[in-house]
Design a protein around this motif. Structure first.
Motif, mmCIF file in Angstrom:
data_model
loop_
_atom_site.group_PDB
_atom_site.id
_atom_site.type_symbol
_atom_site.label_atom_id
_atom_site.label_comp_id
_atom_site.label_asym_id
_atom_site.label_seq_id
_atom_site.Cartn_x
_atom_site.Cartn_y
_atom_site.Cartn_z
ATOM 1 N N MET A 92 0.778 -1.183 0.090
ATOM 2 C CA MET A 92 -0.005 0.002 0.108
ATOM 3 C C MET A 92 0.797 1.159 0.035
ATOM 4 O O MET A 92 0.595 2.184 -0.760
ATOM 5 N N ILE A 93 1.679 1.264 0.724
ATOM 6 C CA ILE A 93 2.795 2.437 0.733
ATOM 7 C C ILE A 93 3.401 2.596 -0.584
ATOM 8 O O ILE A 93 3.798 3.717 -1.080
ATOM 9 N N GLY A 96 0.945 3.938 -2.968
ATOM 10 C CA GLY A 96 0.827 5.613 -2.712
ATOM 11 C C GLY A 96 1.972 6.217 -3.092
ATOM 12 O O GLY A 96 1.692 7.258 -3.555
ATOM 13 N N ALA A 97 3.265 5.725 -3.099
ATOM 14 C CA ALA A 97 4.554 6.505 -3.699
ATOM 15 C C ALA A 97 4.607 6.499 -5.058
ATOM 16 O O ALA A 97 5.527 6.703 -5.674
ATOM 17 N N GLN A 128 -4.947 -0.840 -7.337
ATOM 18 C CA GLN A 128 -4.149 0.146 -7.461
ATOM 19 C C GLN A 128 -2.969 -0.217 -8.319
ATOM 20 O O GLN A 128 -2.256 0.576 -8.986
#
Length: 524
Positions: A92-93, A96-97, A128
């Motif tokens: 998830m990180i 997001g990056a 995503q």
């Protein structure tokens, strides 16, 4: 902490009990199987406590051995789950990056360690990662699969809504937003998109109900809700002004009550009151809006509130507005327009000049040009004022998302955003404004005119002549002087193109063999 306190309490109670027995010596006799056993009371108590402790220890050992397979399996399962959540968190990180490769890798790792039906976030991570890799079709399928899961339905609708927005499909986006708003009215993005759809359809009552629902659930604060409601009521009043005048009047008055400084609401409310010949109340409504924010439409409706008034009466009403808002360009322009209608050219010129000193703008120069044309008919001065108007900043207008509108509308035609239009000067013609600023400092404006439009010049000086404008206070009589010779002497060298303004049509191209050359003059 509670367990520690309980343990200390038990130990303290045992200590008190043994101390109490120690202070009261005695014997305990037990007869069992024809034998008689006699021990002291302290020894008997210790034996009983030791037996209870031994039984508890044996029970714990048996229970531990019996449950050891389950405990070992649970240990490895928890460790596997922790690794899966760690991979999910890292993915998830990474998503997001913007690291699509790492997000896809960690998503696959998390799917192996955690069951997707137990953790819905794995589906979100897959979607995503697909978006980051450019696989929009795969991401859309992921979001559509989420619609079958009640826990993930809103997330899937949000993803499909964003994809529809990306593709520019406003109808599909509003469809998904409507489904989300029906399932969860507290979602701000869904409610906003649904409201934009209702406004686009002209369903003002449904949009107002949605605003009331947002206000009751405290999704928006009271001031923002009142502003949104005033905008919708104003739009409703304008839409129903001709077909349902009573409904329009009620909506306009409520909008003006919610936002007295909102000029579109004040204008439509005043128009509804003037239709009923209630000039006094309409004038008060316009005066309140004028004191809050002077607007030319408010001034025009206020000055012409009574159609039968004479021009001097309208001039007096304009002066009354000026008294309410002194030292404001809109006040001076309103008086100047009314004075021009009354043919009081001196007052009109003074007020227009005052407006220019306060805020140099295109409309003020155009008004001065009208005054000059009506009073003197001096074509040269009129053209000079028109040239200044072309280079001056534009008048304020209703602007939203790069669209300039002469009249107010409730939503942006580009994005559909409600209450997007603002009354301000459009940000255009930056290069012209810079050129105009430099031109005002360095030299007066230059006008390119033809020889036929200029004043008579002696024939020997016609070919290269420059007309100089008279100084301030002198009579309007041009002075003719010889223009300097060009720096080059070669007849074949082309003549530099003379600058001219956008309103000057210039000279039609000529044929050197058939058409004789025409002289051109520069008016400074």
């Amino acid at each position: 902490m509670i367990r520690i306190l309980f343990f200390l309490l038990v130990v303290f109670a045992l200590g008190l009990g043994f101390a109490w027995l120690a202070d009261r010596p005695g014997d305990m006799v037990v007869t069992f199987g024809g034998y008689q056993y006699q021990v002291s009371l302290m020894v008997a108590a210790v034996a009983v406590v030791a037996a209870v402790a031994a039984v508890m220890i044996v029970w714990w050992l048996v229970k531990s051995i019996w449950n050891s397979p389950y405990a070992i399996a649970r240990h490895f399962r928890v460790r596997r789950r922790d690794r899966g959540y760690q991979a999910l968190s890292t993915g998830m990180i990474a998503a997001g990056a913007g690291d699509g490769a790492l997000a896809r890798k960690k998503g696959k790792e998390a799917a192996k360690l955690i069951r997707s039906d137990q953790e819905p976030l794995i589906h979100l991570l897959d979607a995503q990662a697909a978006l980051l890799e450019g696989d929009h079709e795969g991401a859309r399928k992921k979001f559509e699969a989420m619609l079958d899961d009640p826990e993930m339905r809103l997330l899937g609708l949000r993803g499909l809504y964003l994809e529809a927005e990306r593709l520019g499909d406003r109808n599909a986006a509003r469809h998904y937003a409507g489904r989300a708003a029906a399932a969860a009215p507290q979602l701000a993005w869904a409610a906003e998109s649904t409201m934009e759809e209702l406004v686009a359809r002209g369903d003002w009552d449904a949009a107002l109900k949605l605003v009331d629902a947002q206000k009751s659930t405290r999704q928006v604060d009271r001031a923002a809700a009142d502003r949104r409601r005033a905008v919708l009521l104003t739009a409703k009043a304008e839409a129903l002004f001709d077909s349902e005048p009573d409904t329009a009047r009620t909506a306009a008055q409520e909008a003006n009550r919610l936002q007295p400084a909102f000029s579109p609401a004040a204008i439509v409310a005043a128009r509804a009151l003037l239709r009923q010949n209630d000039v006094r109340k309409a004038s008060k409504t316009l005066e309140t809006a004028w004191r809050a924010e002077p607007h030319p439409d408010v001034a025009d409706l206020y000055i012409h509130a009574r159609p039968g008034d004479a021009v001097l009466d309208r001039l007096n009403r304009a002066r009354k507005l000026q008294e309410m808002k002194k030292n404001h360009p809109e006040s001076s322009l309103a008086v100047a327009r009314a004075a021009l209608e009354a043919q009081d050219y001196g007052l009109a010129r003074r007020e227009a000049d005052a407006a220019i000193r306060m805020d140099r703008r295109e409309g003020a120069y155009l008004l001065l040009a009208d005054i000059e044309e009506a009073e003197t008919g001096d074509v040269g001065k009129v053209r000079q004022l028109l040239a200044k108007a072309v280079r001056a900043p534009r008048d304020p207008a209703w602007v939203a998302d790069g669209v300039v509108s002469e009249r107010w509308i409730p939503a942006s035609p580009v994005t559909g955003r409600i209450d997007a239009f603002e009354w301000r000067a459009p940000a255009e013609r930056v290069a012209q404004l810079i050129e105009s600023a430099e031109h005002d400092i360095s030299a007066p404006p230059v006008l390119a005119v033809t020889a036929q439009d200029a004043h008579p010049v002696p024939p020997e000086d016609v070919e290269d002549a420059v007309i100089e404008a008279p100084a301030a206070g002198q009579a309007h009589k041009p002075t003719v002087r010889k223009a300097p010779e060009p720096a080059y002497a070669d007849a074949a060298e082309p003549e530099a193109e003379q600058p001219r303004l956008p309103d000057d049509p210039g000279v039609e191209p000529q044929d050197a063999e058939t058409d004789p050359p025409q002289s051109r003059f520069r008016l400074f």
